[in-house]
Design a protein around this motif. Structure first.
Motif, PDB file in Angstrom:
ATOM      1  N   THR A  25      35.536  34.064  34.980  1.00 15.61           N
ATOM      2  CA  THR A  25      34.852  35.234  35.035  1.00 15.61           C
ATOM      3  C   THR A  25      35.632  36.413  34.944  1.00 15.61           C
ATOM      4  N   SER A  26      35.048  37.444  34.384  1.00 21.74           N
ATOM      5  CA  SER A  26      35.916  38.940  34.584  1.00 21.74           C
ATOM      6  C   SER A  26      35.625  39.643  35.920  1.00 21.74           C
ATOM      7  N   LYS A  27      34.562  39.286  36.619  1.00 20.86           N
ATOM      8  CA  LYS A  27      34.642  39.827  38.013  1.00 20.86           C
ATOM      9  C   LYS A  27      33.895  38.750  39.064  1.00 20.86           C
ATOM     10  N   GLY A  28      34.953  38.396  40.083  1.00 25.82           N
ATOM     11  CA  GLY A  28      34.662  37.431  40.949  1.00 25.82           C
ATOM     12  C   GLY A  28      33.503  37.857  41.935  1.00 25.82           C
ATOM     13  N   GLY A  29      33.060  36.622  42.805  1.00 26.34           N
ATOM     14  CA  GLY A  29      32.143  36.797  43.452  1.00 26.34           C
ATOM     15  C   GLY A  29      30.555  36.962  43.579  1.00 26.34           C
ATOM     16  N   ALA A  30      29.637  36.824  44.147  1.00 29.04           N
ATOM     17  CA  ALA A  30      28.354  36.740  43.935  1.00 29.04           C
ATOM     18  C   ALA A  30      27.765  38.284  43.777  1.00 29.04           C
TER      19      ALA A  30
END
Length: 224
Positions: free
Chosen positions: A89-94
């Motif tokens: 993903t390009s941005k991690g985390g929920a």
């Protein structure tokens, strides 16, 4: 080993391309499946007559089914499949993650892998064939908010379930779980981490195991 045939998704670069090279060197025929037709053609030019370019999208069952049909017709059989296509993903985390980005990743990492299995099993079953999947160290431990890691937990769990199904007719299923690998997955090179050839060696270890040896998982980590 002669005249065995391996289908590889995500074959145009990185782990997939390295595995193709190792397999051809060991006497296998290979079907190279990926979206990048130009890269596949270049790889086939390097590998020779034992390699076949099969352009397609791993999220499409129809593309994978058509590719496997062509591969079987070309080399007469398909003995193994390597469900390797995947992405992060390009941005991690929920909290910071983006829903559309998650959807694309799940479509490839989970559904794409399941479609490889579904498309390949009719060819593998008559040969007591072998399914290999690219898992990850991220699918063996918890990482804060990692949706990518969760997709690899799915791969690990499903690989075990599939192994139990395939053993009913003499087939085998292996998940190869690397730590950080120096591929295009990352923006910066990681020369002190695992190399694609290291993961390809793990795939070949499983494929070359004796008939008495059901290699369910190969877990490898960088020393650096």
């Amino acid at each position: 080993m002669a005249d065995k045939t391996l289908f590889i998704t995500g074959a145009s670069s990185g782990i997939g391309a390295a595995t193709a090279r190792k397999a051809v060197a060991a006497g296998w025929n290979v079907g190279l499946f990926a979206r990048s037709e130009d890269k596949l053609r270049d790889l086939v030019a390097d590998l020779g007559d034992r390699a076949l370019a099969l352009p397609g999208d791993a999220t499409s069952f129809d593309d994978q089914a058509a590719a496997l049909k062509t591969l079987s017709e070309t080399f007469g059989t398909v003995n193994a499949a390597f469900a390797n296509a995947g992405r992060g993903t390009s941005k991690g985390g929920a909290e910071k993650g983006e829903v559309d980005d998650w959807q694309g990743m799940v479509d490839l990492n989970v559904m794409g892998m399941l479609k490889t299995v579904k498309a390949a099993l009719p060819y593998l079953k008559p040969n007591k064939g072998h399914m290999v999947m690219t898992g990850s160290a991220a699918g063996r431990r918890h990482i804060a908010g990692s949706v990518y890691g969760a997709t690899k937990w799915f791969v690990h769990g499903y690989a075990g379930n599939l192994a139990e199904e395939m053993k009913e007719w003499g087939g085998r299923c292996t998940v190869v779980a690397p730590g950080m690998v120096n591929t295009g997955f990352f923006d910066e090179r990681k020369p002190d981490k695992l190399q694609p050839d290291d993961v390809a060696d793990a795939v070949m270890l499983a494929l070359n195991a004796s008939e008495l040896n059901d290699v369910r998982e190969v877990f490898l980590m960088p020393r650096g």
